[in-house]
Design an enzyme around this catalytic site. Structure first.
Site, mmCIF file in Angstrom:
data_model
loop_
_atom_site.group_PDB
_atom_site.id
_atom_site.type_symbol
_atom_site.label_atom_id
_atom_site.label_comp_id
_atom_site.label_asym_id
_atom_site.label_seq_id
_atom_site.Cartn_x
_atom_site.Cartn_y
_atom_site.Cartn_z
ATOM 1 N N GLU A 1 0.844 -1.190 0.000
ATOM 2 C CA GLU A 1 0.000 0.000 0.000
ATOM 3 C C GLU A 1 0.885 1.247 0.000
ATOM 4 O O GLU A 1 1.778 1.381 0.831
ATOM 5 C CB GLU A 1 -0.917 0.003 1.227
ATOM 6 C CG GLU A 1 -1.861 -1.181 1.313
ATOM 7 C CD GLU A 1 -2.960 -1.176 0.243
ATOM 8 O OE1 GLU A 1 -3.143 -0.149 -0.452
ATOM 9 O OE2 GLU A 1 -3.632 -2.215 0.121
ATOM 10 N N CYS B 1 -7.441 -1.519 8.439
ATOM 11 C CA CYS B 1 -6.105 -1.559 7.836
ATOM 12 C C CYS B 1 -5.671 -0.156 7.440
ATOM 13 O O CYS B 1 -4.592 0.309 7.807
ATOM 14 C CB CYS B 1 -6.085 -2.487 6.622
ATOM 15 S SG CYS B 1 -6.243 -4.234 7.055
ATOM 16 N N HIS C 1 -0.845 -5.801 2.441
ATOM 17 C CA HIS C 1 -2.038 -6.652 2.497
ATOM 18 C C HIS C 1 -1.672 -8.027 1.965
ATOM 19 O O HIS C 1 -0.980 -8.133 0.947
ATOM 20 C CB HIS C 1 -3.166 -6.074 1.627
ATOM 21 C CG HIS C 1 -4.159 -5.293 2.402
ATOM 22 N ND1 HIS C 1 -4.478 -3.987 2.109
ATOM 23 C CD2 HIS C 1 -4.924 -5.634 3.470
ATOM 24 C CE1 HIS C 1 -5.396 -3.560 2.962
ATOM 25 N NE2 HIS C 1 -5.677 -4.538 3.805
#
Length: 180
Positions: free
Chosen positions: A56, A120, A139
Site C-alpha cells: 500500500e 487496515c 495486504h
C-alpha cells in the site's frame, strides 16, 4: 512465520497483533512508536479480496464508516481531525515491488493506493501520521488462498529487507510537516 524466519542480523524485529478496533489503534500505534522509536514500522493485514501480496502506497484520513469488532465507529469518520487527507509512505513501493518480484519468489507482489477505509487503512494512516511517513502496509490474502504461511513469511521477509534498503538510501528526503 516471519518471527521464525527473522530478518537480517542488524534488525530487531518486534511483532504485535493489533486488534480490529479504532480506539485501540489510536492508543496502541503512538505507544509502540514511543516505546521502540523504530526506523520503520511495517503493518500486515489480511484482505479476503486479495489474491496477491499488496504494497500500500498511502493511508487515508477520512471515510471510516464501518463498525469495528467492538461495534464502534469514529463519529468524525476520520483518523486525525485536521490531518492531511492522504499521507504517502516515504518508502518507494514501486522500487520495492520491482526488486522483490525480481527475486523469483513464488508470490506475486502488486501495488495499491487504497487500503480500504477500514481498520487496515485506519492503522496505516495513524502510523504514517505518527512517523512522518516511516511506515508501510502490506495486504496479504488469507492463508491457502493461494499462498502457504511459508510463502507469505518468505515474501514478507524479502519485502521488509528491501524496504529497509530503500529507506537507508532515502534518509536525506525525509521531512515532516505536522506536529503530534
Amino acid at each position: 512465520e516471519l518471527e521464525k524466519l527473522g530478518l537480517r542480523d542488524d534488525v530487531d524485529l518486534h511483532v504485535y497483533e493489533v486488534p480490529v478496533e479504532y480506539q485501540t489503534v489510536q492508543r496502541l500505534i503512538p505507544a509502540l512508536w514511543k516505546k521502540h522509536s523504530p526506523q520503520l514500522v511495517v503493518h500486515v493485514g489480511v484482505s479476503g479480496m486479495a489474491t496477491t501480496v499488496t504494497l500500500e502506497k498511502c493511508g487515508h484520513n477520512v471515510g471510516y464508516k464501518g463498525l469495528d469488532n467492538c461495534r464502534f465507529c469514529p463519529g468524525s469518520q476520520c483518523c486525525v481531525e485536521g490531518g492531511p487527507e492522504c499521507i504517502d509512505s516515504i518508502i518507494d513501493m514501486d522500487t520495492v515491488c520491482k526488486r522483490v518480484s525480481a527475486l523469483g519468489l513464488d508470490v506475486t507482489v502488486t501495488i495499491s493506493k487504497d487500503a480500504g477505509r477500514y481498520l487496515c487503512d485506519f492503522t496505516y494512516y495513524t502510523s504514517l501520521y505518527q512517523s512522518c511517513g516511516r511506515s508501510a502496509f502490506v495486504h496479504v490474502p488469507p492463508l491457502g488462498k493461494p499462498y502457504t504461511a511459508e510463502q507469505l513469511g518468505r515474501a514478507l521477509q524479502a519485502i521488509i529487507e528491501e524496504m529497509l534498503d530503500v529507506l537507508e538510501h532515502s534518509e536525506d528526503k525525509i521531512n515532516c510537516q505536522h506536529e503530534h
